[in-house]
Motif scaffolding. Structure first.
Motif, PDB file in Angstrom:
ATOM      1  N   SER A  34       0.808  -0.982  -0.140  1.00 16.82           N
ATOM      2  CA  SER A  34      -0.205  -0.401   0.546  1.00 16.82           C
ATOM      3  C   SER A  34       0.634   1.520   0.390  1.00 16.82           C
ATOM      4  O   SER A  34       2.177   1.286   0.255  1.00 16.82           O
ATOM      5  CB  SER A  34      -0.803   0.021   1.572  1.00 16.82           C
ATOM      6  OG  SER A  34      -0.054   0.003   2.135  1.00 16.82           O
ATOM      7  N   LYS A  35       0.698   2.411  -0.346  1.00 19.22           N
ATOM      8  CA  LYS A  35       1.102   3.633  -0.130  1.00 19.22           C
ATOM      9  C   LYS A  35       1.575   3.563   1.255  1.00 19.22           C
ATOM     10  O   LYS A  35       0.749   3.287   2.132  1.00 19.22           O
ATOM     11  CB  LYS A  35       0.262   4.875   0.305  1.00 19.22           C
ATOM     12  CG  LYS A  35       0.104   5.237  -1.966  1.00 19.22           C
ATOM     13  CD  LYS A  35      -1.004   6.038  -1.647  1.00 19.22           C
ATOM     14  CE  LYS A  35      -1.172   6.737  -2.913  1.00 19.22           C
ATOM     15  NZ  LYS A  35      -1.941   7.931  -3.358  1.00 19.22           N
ATOM     16  N   GLY A  36       2.453   4.544   1.401  1.00 21.63           N
ATOM     17  CA  GLY A  36       2.864   4.365   2.480  1.00 21.63           C
ATOM     18  C   GLY A  36       2.115   5.516   3.524  1.00 21.63           C
ATOM     19  O   GLY A  36       1.356   6.168   3.315  1.00 21.63           O
ATOM     20  N   LYS A  37       2.144   4.789   4.566  1.00 24.67           N
ATOM     21  CA  LYS A  37       1.361   5.186   5.737  1.00 24.67           C
ATOM     22  C   LYS A  37       2.242   6.611   6.952  1.00 24.67           C
ATOM     23  O   LYS A  37       1.651   7.925   6.548  1.00 24.67           O
ATOM     24  CB  LYS A  37       0.755   4.005   6.425  1.00 24.67           C
ATOM     25  CG  LYS A  37      -0.190   3.099   6.048  1.00 24.67           C
ATOM     26  CD  LYS A  37      -0.547   2.531   7.491  1.00 24.67           C
ATOM     27  CE  LYS A  37      -1.600   1.556   6.494  1.00 24.67           C
ATOM     28  NZ  LYS A  37      -1.276   0.437   5.732  1.00 24.67           N
ATOM     29  N   GLU A  38       2.873   6.679   6.681  1.00 21.44           N
ATOM     30  CA  GLU A  38       4.092   7.523   7.671  1.00 21.44           C
ATOM     31  C   GLU A  38       5.479   7.553   7.515  1.00 21.44           C
ATOM     32  O   GLU A  38       5.942   6.843   6.877  1.00 21.44           O
ATOM     33  CB  GLU A  38       3.845   6.483   9.560  1.00 21.44           C
ATOM     34  CG  GLU A  38       3.173   8.154  10.150  1.00 21.44           C
ATOM     35  CD  GLU A  38       3.842   7.359  11.772  1.00 21.44           C
ATOM     36  OE1 GLU A  38       5.141   7.910  12.420  1.00 21.44           O
ATOM     37  OE2 GLU A  38       2.431   6.819  11.767  1.00 21.44           O
ATOM     38  N   SER A  39       5.885   8.845   7.285  1.00 20.16           N
ATOM     39  CA  SER A  39       7.371   8.817   7.005  1.00 20.16           C
ATOM     40  C   SER A  39       8.204   9.863   8.025  1.00 20.16           C
ATOM     41  O   SER A  39       7.584  10.017   8.835  1.00 20.16           O
ATOM     42  CB  SER A  39       6.803  10.017   5.119  1.00 20.16           C
ATOM     43  OG  SER A  39       7.161  11.028   5.578  1.00 20.16           O
ATOM     44  N   TYR A  40       9.098   9.174   7.579  1.00 20.60           N
ATOM     45  CA  TYR A  40      10.188   9.777   8.441  1.00 20.60           C
ATOM     46  C   TYR A  40      11.328   9.866   7.665  1.00 20.60           C
ATOM     47  O   TYR A  40      12.185  10.014   7.205  1.00 20.60           O
ATOM     48  CB  TYR A  40      10.986   8.942   9.535  1.00 20.60           C
ATOM     49  CG  TYR A  40       9.992   8.232  10.347  1.00 20.60           C
ATOM     50  CD1 TYR A  40       9.637   8.391  11.439  1.00 20.60           C
ATOM     51  CD2 TYR A  40       9.865   6.403  10.154  1.00 20.60           C
ATOM     52  CE1 TYR A  40       8.282   7.782  11.490  1.00 20.60           C
ATOM     53  CE2 TYR A  40       8.633   5.569  10.126  1.00 20.60           C
ATOM     54  CZ  TYR A  40       8.229   6.054  11.602  1.00 20.60           C
ATOM     55  OH  TYR A  40       6.995   5.225  12.442  1.00 20.60           O
ATOM     56  N   LEU A  41      11.529  11.594   8.223  1.00 22.82           N
ATOM     57  CA  LEU A  41      12.984  12.061   7.553  1.00 22.82           C
ATOM     58  C   LEU A  41      14.404  12.079   8.897  1.00 22.82           C
ATOM     59  O   LEU A  41      14.503  12.045   9.431  1.00 22.82           O
ATOM     60  CB  LEU A  41      12.444  13.846   7.920  1.00 22.82           C
ATOM     61  CG  LEU A  41      13.570  14.762   7.090  1.00 22.82           C
ATOM     62  CD1 LEU A  41      13.805  14.654   5.797  1.00 22.82           C
ATOM     63  CD2 LEU A  41      13.035  16.098   7.769  1.00 22.82           C
ATOM     64  N   ALA A  42      15.279  11.292   7.526  1.00 23.95           N
ATOM     65  CA  ALA A  42      16.463  11.347   8.075  1.00 23.95           C
ATOM     66  C   ALA A  42      17.492  12.794   7.726  1.00 23.95           C
ATOM     67  O   ALA A  42      17.456  12.493   5.835  1.00 23.95           O
ATOM     68  CB  ALA A  42      17.258  10.290   8.550  1.00 23.95           C
ATOM     69  N   ILE A  43      18.376  13.059   8.177  1.00 19.65           N
ATOM     70  CA  ILE A  43      19.715  14.035   7.079  1.00 19.65           C
ATOM     71  C   ILE A  43      20.955  13.621   7.633  1.00 19.65           C
ATOM     72  O   ILE A  43      20.487  13.772   8.931  1.00 19.65           O
ATOM     73  CB  ILE A  43      19.248  15.104   7.206  1.00 19.65           C
ATOM     74  CG1 ILE A  43      17.479  16.152   7.404  1.00 19.65           C
ATOM     75  CG2 ILE A  43      20.107  16.107   6.516  1.00 19.65           C
ATOM     76  CD1 ILE A  43      16.912  17.430   6.770  1.00 19.65           C
ATOM     77  N   THR A  44      21.382  13.371   6.950  1.00 22.86           N
ATOM     78  CA  THR A  44      23.046  12.535   7.653  1.00 22.86           C
ATOM     79  C   THR A  44      23.885  13.941   6.294  1.00 22.86           C
ATOM     80  O   THR A  44      23.607  14.216   5.404  1.00 22.86           O
ATOM     81  CB  THR A  44      22.974  11.267   7.642  1.00 22.86           C
ATOM     82  OG1 THR A  44      23.339  11.330   5.661  1.00 22.86           O
ATOM     83  CG2 THR A  44      22.147  10.507   7.828  1.00 22.86           C
ATOM     84  N   ALA A  45      25.233  14.037   6.915  1.00 20.83           N
ATOM     85  CA  ALA A  45      26.096  15.035   6.153  1.00 20.83           C
ATOM     86  C   ALA A  45      27.702  14.171   6.075  1.00 20.83           C
ATOM     87  O   ALA A  45      27.783  13.639   7.532  1.00 20.83           O
ATOM     88  CB  ALA A  45      26.259  15.725   6.336  1.00 20.83           C
ATOM     89  N   TRP A  46      28.002  14.034   5.419  1.00 20.67           N
ATOM     90  CA  TRP A  46      29.703  13.718   5.606  1.00 20.67           C
ATOM     91  C   TRP A  46      30.429  15.047   4.984  1.00 20.67           C
ATOM     92  O   TRP A  46      30.540  15.725   4.051  1.00 20.67           O
ATOM     93  CB  TRP A  46      29.791  12.443   5.709  1.00 20.67           C
ATOM     94  CG  TRP A  46      29.582  11.948   3.907  1.00 20.67           C
ATOM     95  CD1 TRP A  46      30.382  11.369   2.842  1.00 20.67           C
ATOM     96  CD2 TRP A  46      28.596  11.407   4.218  1.00 20.67           C
ATOM     97  NE1 TRP A  46      29.538  11.189   2.025  1.00 20.67           N
ATOM     98  CE2 TRP A  46      28.735  11.185   2.254  1.00 20.67           C
ATOM     99  CE3 TRP A  46      26.924  11.165   5.128  1.00 20.67           C
ATOM    100  CZ2 TRP A  46      27.516  10.563   1.732  1.00 20.67           C
ATOM    101  CZ3 TRP A  46      26.373  10.336   3.791  1.00 20.67           C
ATOM    102  CH2 TRP A  46      26.222  10.130   2.560  1.00 20.67           C
TER     103      TRP A  46
END
Ligand code: PMP
Length: 297
Positions: free
Chosen positions: A110-122
């Protein structure tokens, strides 16, 4: 190594130590490649640390999520502020930034129900690609635009990039060049492509490619510098043995191609339009002036 003991990332509403961040093994993203992401660069400029084209990247991230049916509504301003804070917390100036929107645990299709944002950097000082690249035409085609949202930056699409890249490396080349489903030149596994013939630049038209933000910058620079450029469909035969060629992308910036399928590009890179654009692009990301007069300074 992408993170050390003290590296901080942003995940799901909080800054935290990279080693402490956890994702759920039942995430839809992990099983199906159902996630969207961005690749962004920051540069140390005379005006401080600057994220290059943050708005364009974060607008594309939201677009990618939207067309994939992944709920995600963080504003560009908020995303940009979070990214500057992340860079500051890590004391990064020249960095590669990798935001990813992941989906919650869900083993169904099914379509995404909930999303989580991650931001990484190097930290990132040199391009990941070598100085002049020898490319091969891949036996893998880019995903069929009738089967994928090809102009969105979707994690699952990159399985195709990995296959092509590994095939090229296994055959002793630096990088792959992928054709689209119709056999026209499309793009590299993580960059767009241009070639030069008789003073004119050619690049695949939008439709069967990821229309890159760097590609758009290069097109703008061509206009400023008076370099004629044509967006069109073309076969690999037209590009092989051209005067010069280059890849462009956020990570690659503007990078010279030495040969294609072992056939060298005819002109020395220093004399090519790509070389001029490479300098102009560098000036642009460093926020130096880039008029036709100042371009080579
Ligand atoms: N094509 C593909 C397949 C890519 O992964 C990338 C890198 N995002 C590009 C083109 C270049 O896009 P951009 O200039 O926005 O980084």
């Amino acid at each position: 190594m992408y993170y050390g003991e003290s590296t901080v990332l942003y995940f799901n509403g909080a800054f935290m130590n990279a080693a402490d961040a956890k994702i759920d093994l039942y995430s839809q993203s992990l099983h199906y490649g159902y996630a969207v992401f961005e690749g962004i660069r920051s540069y140390q400029t005379a005006n401080g640390t600057k994220i290059f084209k943050a708005k364009e990247h974060y607008d594309r991230l939201r677009y990618s999520a939207e067309v994939m049916g992944i709920p995600f509504s963080v504003s560009t301003q908020e995303l940009t502020d979070l990214t500057y804070e992340l860079l500051e917390r890590n004391s990064f100036t020249n960095a590669y930034i990798r935001p990813v929107v992941l989906c919650s645990p869900n083993m169904s299709l099914s379509k995404g129900k909930e999303s989580y944002l991650a931001i990484t950097a190097w930290e990132w000082t040199n391009g990941y690609l070598s100085n002049q690249m020898r490319i091969m035409t891949s036996s893998y085609r880019r995903p069929n635009p009738s089967g994928f949202k090809i102009n969105a930056k979707v994690s699952g699409h990159y399985v195709n990039s990995i296959l092509a890249c590994q095939e090229a490396k296994d055959n002793g080349f630096d990088e792959a060049l992928l054709l689209d489903i119709e056999g026209n030149v499309a793009e590299g596994p993580g960059a767009n492509v241009f070639f030069e013939k008789d003073g004119v630049l050619y690049t695949p038209a939008a439709g069967n490619i990821l229309p890159g933000i760097t590609r758009a910058t290069v097109l703008d620079l061509c206009e400023i510098l008076g370099i004629p450029v044509v967006e069109k469909k073309f076969k690999p035969e037209e590009m092989r043995g051209a005067d010069s060629a280059f890849y462009c992308g956020t990570a690659a910036e503007v990078v010279a191609l030495e040969s294609m399928d072992n056939i060298p590009f005819a002109q020395p890179w220093e004399n090519s339009l790509g070389s001029e654009l490479q300098k102009a692009y560098k000036n642009c990301v460093l926020e130096k002036e880039y008029t036709a007069e100042t371009i080579n300074n």
